[in-house]
Structures are given as structure tokens and as C-alpha cells.
Design an enzyme around this catalytic site. Structure first.
Site, PDB file in Angstrom:
ATOM      1  N   TYR A  50      -3.766  -1.863  -3.959  1.00  0.00           N
ATOM      2  CA  TYR A  50      -2.337  -1.702  -3.727  1.00  0.00           C
ATOM      3  C   TYR A  50      -1.951  -1.651  -2.255  1.00  0.00           C
ATOM      4  O   TYR A  50      -0.812  -1.957  -1.910  1.00  0.00           O
ATOM      5  CB  TYR A  50      -1.796  -0.492  -4.495  1.00  0.00           C
ATOM      6  CG  TYR A  50      -1.799  -0.762  -5.975  1.00  0.00           C
ATOM      7  CD1 TYR A  50      -0.936  -1.711  -6.517  1.00  0.00           C
ATOM      8  CD2 TYR A  50      -2.694  -0.134  -6.815  1.00  0.00           C
ATOM      9  CE1 TYR A  50      -0.959  -2.010  -7.876  1.00  0.00           C
ATOM     10  CE2 TYR A  50      -2.725  -0.417  -8.174  1.00  0.00           C
ATOM     11  CZ  TYR A  50      -1.852  -1.354  -8.695  1.00  0.00           C
ATOM     12  OH  TYR A  50      -1.870  -1.649 -10.027  1.00  0.00           O
ATOM     13  N   GLU A  51      -2.856  -1.290  -1.385  1.00  0.00           N
ATOM     14  CA  GLU A  51      -2.554  -1.302   0.046  1.00  0.00           C
ATOM     15  C   GLU A  51      -2.630  -2.708   0.625  1.00  0.00           C
ATOM     16  O   GLU A  51      -1.793  -3.094   1.422  1.00  0.00           O
ATOM     17  CB  GLU A  51      -3.502  -0.377   0.821  1.00  0.00           C
ATOM     18  CG  GLU A  51      -3.198   1.101   0.664  1.00  0.00           C
ATOM     19  CD  GLU A  51      -1.898   1.546   1.321  1.00  0.00           C
ATOM     20  OE1 GLU A  51      -1.438   0.896   2.278  1.00  0.00           O
ATOM     21  OE2 GLU A  51      -1.350   2.563   0.867  1.00  0.00           O
TER      22      GLU A  51
END
Length: 159
Positions: free
Chosen positions: A63-64
Site C-alpha cells: 500500500y505504500e
């Protein structure tokens, strides 16, 4: 004689333009390495991350950065840039263009395919601030289903 000279200059110009075009194409097609979950698991294990927490780390990486080892984003608030698979911030953890920050690294060193130095810094971040240091982990991983790495073999099978 003048016509021949102009023709030579034109030919040389065309050849140079083609070479420049090829060179720019070569550098623009450099692709980042996007890890899959099993590759990420192996890298994390190699970096000393306990198997107990690997699913959290993989979720964070997904997700980063989308598991992109070379991702650089920013600037975001206070002109911070974010580097690599863990999106390590130039505001605190590293310094752009020279060694510095809490991790004592050049930020650009986190934007390559070798993520072992990224893992060392990410462990420092986690030890100081926990996973909550990463907004995307807090929003998309905390108290949510984590990636299932049970099907990842520790060793690749020999075919």
C-alpha cells in the site's frame, strides 16, 4: 561542392538525432522492479524480519509503494520526498543528495532494487514509531486481513 557539404551535414544531423532518440529511449525504458509477495517475503527474511510480522510488512509495502523498489514520490508536506518500497521520508529518516537523517543514508539509496538497506532503515522506523509511522499501513492493514504468505516456499523449487 556546397550541395555535397550540405548533404553531409544533413546526414550527420539525422544520424545524431537518431542516436539521441535511441539513447533517450534506452534510459526511459528502465523499469522498476515490482516484487511479488513471495519475493518480498524472501527479502524480508534475508533482512532479519521475523516470519510473525512478514505479512504486516508486505501489506505495508503493497500500500505504500505498490511493491515498487524504485518509487520516489513527493514533495508532500514540508517538501518531504518518499523513497523506495517503504516510502522512507526525506524529512526525518534520510537526507536527499547526501548521507544523513536518523538512518544515516542518502534517500536515493532507497530507490533501487536492493532493498536490504531499506529494510534496515524500515526496522529503525518501526522500532522507534511502530507500523503507525506509515499512514497506509494504519489505513489499509491495521486490524484488516493481511496477505497470506503460507504458499510461499522458503526455497525455489528446482525445475
Amino acid at each position: 561542392m556546397i550541395k555535397k557539404s550540405r548533404r553531409n551535414i544533413r546526414t550527420i544531423t539525422i544520424v545524431l538525432l537518431l542516436l539521441l532518440l535511441l539513447l533517450s529511449f534506452e534510459t526511459s525504458t528502465t523499469t522498476a522492479k515490482i516484487l511479488n509477495e513471495c519475493e518480498a517475503m524472501r527479502e524480508l527474511q534475508r533482512g532479519g524480519i521475523s516470519r510473525t510480522f512478514i505479512s504486516n510488512w508486505i501489506c505495508l509495502m503493497k500500500y505504500e509503494s505498490g511493491m515498487d523498489t524504485k518509487l520516489i514520490t513527493g514533495p508532500k508536506g514540508a517538501s518531504n520526498y518518499y523513497y523506495g518500497i517503504f516510502q522512507i521520508s526525506s524529512g526525518k529518516w534520510c537526507t536527499r543528495g547526501r548521507v544523513g537523517g536518523i538512518c544515516n543514508k542518502r534517500c536515493e539509496d532507497f530507490a533501487n532494487d536492493d532493498i536490504q538497506d531499506d529494510i534496515i532503515c524500515a526496522k529503525t522506523i518501526s522500532n522507534m514509531d511502530g507500523f503507525k509511522a506509515w499512514n497506509e499501513w494504519t489505513k489499509k492493514c491495521k486490524n484488516k486481513p493481511l496477505p497470506n504468505i503460507r504458499n510461499c516456499n522458503r526455497r525455489r523449487s528446482i525445475s
